[in-house]
Enzyme design. Structure first.
Site: not given
Ligand code: NAD
Ligand code: ZN
Ligand code: ZN
Length: 344
Positions: A42, A45
């Site tokens: 976040t 972003h």
């Molecule tokens: N709901 C919640 O409480 C919450 C909390 C924290 C983060 N998030 C969200 O969770 C997600 C993951 O967070 P993060 O910090 O690990 O994100 P990140 O962007 O650092 O990691 C995402 C991973 O997904 C992989 N990836 C990208 N496209 C892909 C595809 N088509 N197929 C397979 N893998 C793919 C990337 O290689 C990367 O390792 C984000 O969308 C973030 O915003 C949600």
């Molecule tokens: Zn966070």
């Protein structure tokens, strides 16, 4: 002392290290002297101007730990010097949703470091009721992971996953890696990870996944083979891709569940097969952030060494070099997480 250092994001991609007045605290607040703050997706972003851009100038930073430096007149349960982590979700505390620990649905909700100034600074002011005392002997660079761990604790709780259930996790980023470890803790089996990056897959295996697939063409067959042809009990989307959400339904078993976790741009929608979902008793389950009991549980699990926190989360920059820490993130894929060491 009346001023402190703060990394103020004045415009997208531009931090300015400024001397600013110490935050003022009300009678129910505490002032936390920050020791460490993690950089979260976040924050990236926000840095890039893709989120909360209308709130600049802002001091971001919401994954942090520190010690109580000052307390408001009505605060009894925290002493000066007490180590704390902070639940960043500030609701009104009294409405229907706050009482159910669904604080993000509160009409008045705001989050430290996102909706108001956060912890890329020497001090941050927070409501005392949200500061959780830390008694365990736990290093700052592990303690600072409490908030992200709370997110995966909440996701597991909301999905109702339990031992013996098969799980597919899309995404082995910093949060996906924690999902893997959380699924190990609840006894899910098998745990299958999909990430396009072979390096991230390798780290997922180290974190406890039973299989990690980097070639999307192989995923469905791997899931089929490892679940006796049924499909997974649960699929967690932890990337934020509409395409993967669609695919998630295709990988679940009849009557399986999809955890809505990855964050897409606003307004994305999915066609859901209504009849199939009814007849199979399938479900989709959203979860956001970690709050209340999630923070306590995350702290307990970290305190007792239940998460393997390797060097991959420990890249560290001093506050003065925060701009560089953000600008070099893309060049350091091996660093799943970067921390700002606010206090030496
Ligand atoms: N709901 C919640 O409480 C919450 C909390 C924290 C983060 N998030 C969200 O969770 C997600 C993951 O967070 P993060 O910090 O690990 O994100 P990140 O962007 O650092 O990691 C995402 C991973 O997904 C992989 N990836 C990208 N496209 C892909 C595809 N088509 N197929 C397979 N893998 C793919 C990337 O290689 C990367 O390792 C984000 O969308 C973030 O915003 C949600
Ligand atoms: Zn966070
Ligand atoms: Zn409320």
């Amino acid at each position: 002392m009346t001023t402190m250092r703060a990394a103020v994001l004045t415009a997208p991609k531009r931090f300015e290290l400024r001397d600013v007045p110490l935050p003022e605290i009300g009678p129910e607040d505490v002032l936390v002297k920050v020791t460490r703050t993690g950089i979260c997706g976040t924050d990236i972003h926000i840095f890039n101007g893709h989120y909360a851009a209308d709130r600049l100038p802002l001091v971001p930073g919401h994954e942090f730990c520190g010690t109580i430096a000052e307390r408001g007149a009505n605060v009894r349960h925290l002493d000066i010097g007490t180590r704390v982590v902070v639940d960043i979700n500030i609701g009104c505390g009294a409405c229907f949703w706050c009482r159910r620990n669904e604080v993000l649905n509160c009409a008045e909700v705001t989050q430290v470091g996102i909706g108001r100034d956060g912890a890329f600074a020497d001090y941050v002011a927070v409501p005392a009721r949200l500061a959780i005392p830390v008694t365990a002997d736990i290093a700052d660079d592990v303690l600072v992971l409490t908030e992200p761990v709370a997110c995966v604790v909440r996701a597991a709780r909301k999905a109702g996953v339990t031992f013996g259930q098969s799980v597919v996790i899309f995404g082995a980023g910093p949060i996906g890696n924690l999902h893997v470890q959380m699924m190990r803790l609840v006894g899910a089996a098998p745990i299958i990870v999909a990430d396009l990056s072979a390096e991230r897959c390798r780290m997922a295996l180290e974190a406890g996944a039973d299989a990690a697939v980097s070639d999307p063409a192989e995923l469905k067959e791997t899931v089929r083979r490892m679940t006796d042809g049924r499909g997974a009990d649960l699929v967690i989307e932890s990337v934020g891709s509409k395409k993967l959400y669609e695919q998630a339904f295709d990988l679940t078993r009849r009557g399986g569940h999809v955890a809505f976790f990855g964050i897409t741009p606003p307004g994305e929608t999915l066609p859901v097969d209504i009849l199939r979902t009814v007849l199979e008793e399938g479900s989709l389950k959203g979860s956001v952030a970690g709050m209340g009991e999630d923070m306590h549980d995350a702290l307990t699990l970290l305190s007792h060494g239940r998460f393997r926190i390797g060097d991959f989360t420990k890249a560290s920059y001093p506050l003065e070099r925060i701009q560089q820490a953000f600008e070099t993130l893309a060049d350091r894929p091996q660093d799943l997480k970067t921390q700002i060491a606010v206090a030496a």
